[in-house]
Enzyme design. Structure first.
Site, PDB file in Angstrom:
ATOM      1  N   ARG A  83       0.891  -1.171   0.000  1.00 21.76           N
ATOM      2  CA  ARG A  83       0.000   0.000   0.000  1.00 21.76           C
ATOM      3  C   ARG A  83       0.919   1.207   0.000  1.00 21.76           C
ATOM      4  NH1 ARG A  83      -5.408   1.402   3.474  1.00 21.76           N
ATOM      5  NH2 ARG A  83      -6.205   0.038   1.849  1.00 21.76           N
ATOM      6  N   HIS A  95      -7.410   0.641  -6.466  1.00 22.63           N
ATOM      7  CA  HIS A  95      -7.585  -0.229  -5.292  1.00 22.63           C
ATOM      8  C   HIS A  95      -8.249  -1.535  -5.769  1.00 22.63           C
ATOM      9  CE1 HIS A  95      -7.861  -1.467  -1.283  1.00 22.63           C
ATOM     10  NE2 HIS A  95      -8.719  -0.610  -0.772  1.00 22.63           N
ATOM     11  N   GLN A 100     -10.213  -4.022  -3.483  1.00 22.56           N
ATOM     12  CA  GLN A 100     -11.538  -3.557  -3.063  1.00 22.56           C
ATOM     13  C   GLN A 100     -12.606  -3.895  -4.108  1.00 22.56           C
ATOM     14  OE1 GLN A 100     -12.295  -1.963  -0.010  1.00 22.56           O
ATOM     15  NE2 GLN A 100     -14.316  -2.572  -0.732  1.00 22.56           N
ATOM     16  N   ASP A 107     -17.434   6.933  -1.665  1.00 21.16           N
ATOM     17  CA  ASP A 107     -16.206   6.817  -0.873  1.00 21.16           C
ATOM     18  C   ASP A 107     -15.994   8.170  -0.184  1.00 21.16           C
ATOM     19  OD1 ASP A 107     -13.766   5.972   0.167  1.00 21.16           O
ATOM     20  OD2 ASP A 107     -12.685   5.986  -1.745  1.00 21.16           O
ATOM     21  N   CYS A 132     -16.446   1.364   0.511  1.00 22.64           N
ATOM     22  CA  CYS A 132     -15.270   0.556   0.866  1.00 22.64           C
ATOM     23  C   CYS A 132     -14.874   0.700   2.325  1.00 22.64           C
ATOM     24  CB  CYS A 132     -14.099   0.905  -0.048  1.00 22.64           C
ATOM     25  SG  CYS A 132     -13.520   2.607   0.129  1.00 22.64           S
ATOM     26  N   ARG A 136     -13.430  -8.779   1.844  1.00 25.52           N
ATOM     27  CA  ARG A 136     -12.004  -8.516   1.570  1.00 25.52           C
ATOM     28  C   ARG A 136     -11.178  -9.732   1.986  1.00 25.52           C
ATOM     29  NH1 ARG A 136     -10.085  -3.312   1.460  1.00 25.52           N
ATOM     30  NH2 ARG A 136      -8.124  -4.353   0.944  1.00 25.52           N
TER      31      ARG A 136
HETATM   32  N1  NVA Z   1     -10.176   6.666  -1.441  1.00 27.14           N
HETATM   33  C1  NVA Z   1      -9.794   6.216  -0.117  1.00 27.14           C
HETATM   34  C2  NVA Z   1      -9.954   4.744   0.003  1.00 27.14           C
HETATM   35  C3  NVA Z   1      -9.645   4.181   1.370  1.00 27.14           C
HETATM   36  C4  NVA Z   1      -9.786   2.689   1.436  1.00 27.14           C
HETATM   37  C5  NVA Z   1      -8.364   6.652   0.164  1.00 27.14           C
HETATM   38  O1  NVA Z   1      -7.515   6.525  -0.726  1.00 27.14           O
HETATM   39  O2  NVA Z   1      -8.103   7.105   1.283  1.00 27.14           O
HETATM   40  N1   CP Z   2     -11.325  -0.296   2.333  1.00 28.16           N
HETATM   41  C1   CP Z   2     -10.057  -0.320   2.785  1.00 28.16           C
HETATM   42  O1   CP Z   2      -9.098  -0.572   2.047  1.00 28.16           O
HETATM   43  O2   CP Z   2      -9.934  -0.100   4.119  1.00 28.16           O
HETATM   44  P1   CP Z   2      -8.580   0.157   4.928  1.00 28.16           P
HETATM   45  O3   CP Z   2      -8.034   1.478   4.480  1.00 28.16           O
HETATM   46  O4   CP Z   2      -9.014   0.155   6.372  1.00 28.16           O
HETATM   47  O5   CP Z   2      -7.623  -0.952   4.633  1.00 28.16           O
END
Ligand code: NVA
Ligand code: CP
Length: 300
Positions: free
Chosen positions: A103, A130, A133, A218, A258, A286
């Site tokens: 990540r 992502h 997801q 989101d 998500c 997930r």
């Molecule tokens: N769009 C959000 C998704 C988190 C799972 C982010 O990148 O923070």
């Molecule tokens: N949806 C998701 O990826 O959640 P986290 O940021 O908690 O891993």
């Protein structure tokens, strides 16, 4: 050749559908108490430069449930965070483990890592996408309502990484996508140019919701954009998914997010906690879908 899971559309429908179908079987077997040690002695390294609840817990628990191990590596605690080159990190880490989950803010860094990794690399969220997801979301729709082919998804809110991954999935799974964003918060131009079939853009969210099978949103401020939070809250006024938007959709519409979610911002509490919401299954899935993904990438 080493298999990776970085961009959703690097994979065929057959492969992605097999992962989802296997996830549904794994979920059933797990709930029935079957023990699966297919990844005995295997190790997954997980490198994070951003926060996570679901991704970390689901990959860690998933490896444990498959008889393997996981290593949580915060970027700031490993030499990568002190400037060790991505290339060197990839060669060394992949020489010791069986797969690497990343990540990282930079999508390019994940691609760069994969080029030098001798083991499968998984994109667990970048500034662009992502894919784990969207696997979980498609699995959830299949469990709740059946095949996604021909259905309509309405994306309301920010044209962010999660939205862009839906764009990558449209042609493969043959659904349509209506994206409603405030002006200036559309997906990146490169995604808009590349993914055109069956995608429509709106600035009025109610128009995007008409006859939708899924309404999905989101956060308005993704990780790394915290300094823009105030201006984003102003720009996204009118984009909160609420009962009125849900009422424009099909009668059996489901709501997805998500997570993490902010009630009263991108979604009203009555929608996210209401009976059309499937967020808890979506989050749990997930775990199951990533177990299927790990098996696809690591086994044999
Ligand atoms: N769009 C959000 C998704 C988190 C799972 C982010 O990148 O923070
Ligand atoms: N949806 C998701 O990826 O959640 P986290 O940021 O908690 O891993």
């Amino acid at each position: 050749m080493t298999k990776h899971f970085i961009d959703f559309d690097d994979h065929s429908l057959e492969i992605l559908q097999n992962i989802i179908d296997r996830a549904i079987s794994l979920k059933k077997e797990h709930k029935e108490g079957h023990v699966n040690n297919s990844l005995n002695n295997k190790t997954l390294a997980m490198i994070f430069d951003k926060s996570s609840t679901r991704t970390r817990v689901s990959f860690e628990a998933g490896m444990t449930q498959l008889g393997g191990q996981s290593l949580f590596l915060s970027e700031k605690d490993i030499q990568l965070g002190r400037g060790e080159p991505i290339t060197d990190s990839a060669i060394v880490i992949s020489s010791m483990v069986d797969a690497v989950m990343l990540r990282l803010s930079s999508h390019e860094d994940i691609i760069e890592f994969s080029k030098h990794s001798s083991k499968p690399v998984i994109n667990a969220l970048s500034d662009e996408s992502h894919p784990c997801q969207i696997l979980a979301d498609l699995m959830t729709y299949q469990e709740q309502r059946g095949a996604i082919k021909g259905k309509k998804i309405a994306w309301i809110g920010d044209g962010c990484n999660v939205c862009q991954t839906y764009m990558q999935a449209v042609n493969i799974f043959d659904f349509s996508l209506s994206i409603a964003t405030p002006e200036g918060y559309e997906p990146s131009q490169s995604y808009v140019d590349k993914y055109q079939n069956n995608i429509e853009y709106f600035n009025k969210p109610l128009d995007a919701c008409i006859d939708a099978d899924i309404i999905v949103t989101d956060v308005w401020t993704s990780m790394g954009q915290e300094s823009e939070q105030k201006e984003r809250e102003l720009a996204f006024k009118g984009f909160q998914v609420d009962e009125e938007m849900m009422s424009k959709a099909k009668n059996d519409v489901i709501f997805m997010h998500c997570l993490p979610a902010y009630r009263g911002k991108e979604v009203s509490a009555d929608v996210i906690d209401g009976k059309q919401s499937v967020i808890w299954d979506e989050a749990e899935n997930r775990l199951h879908v990533q177990k299927a993904l790990l098996l696809y990438l690591i086994e044999n």
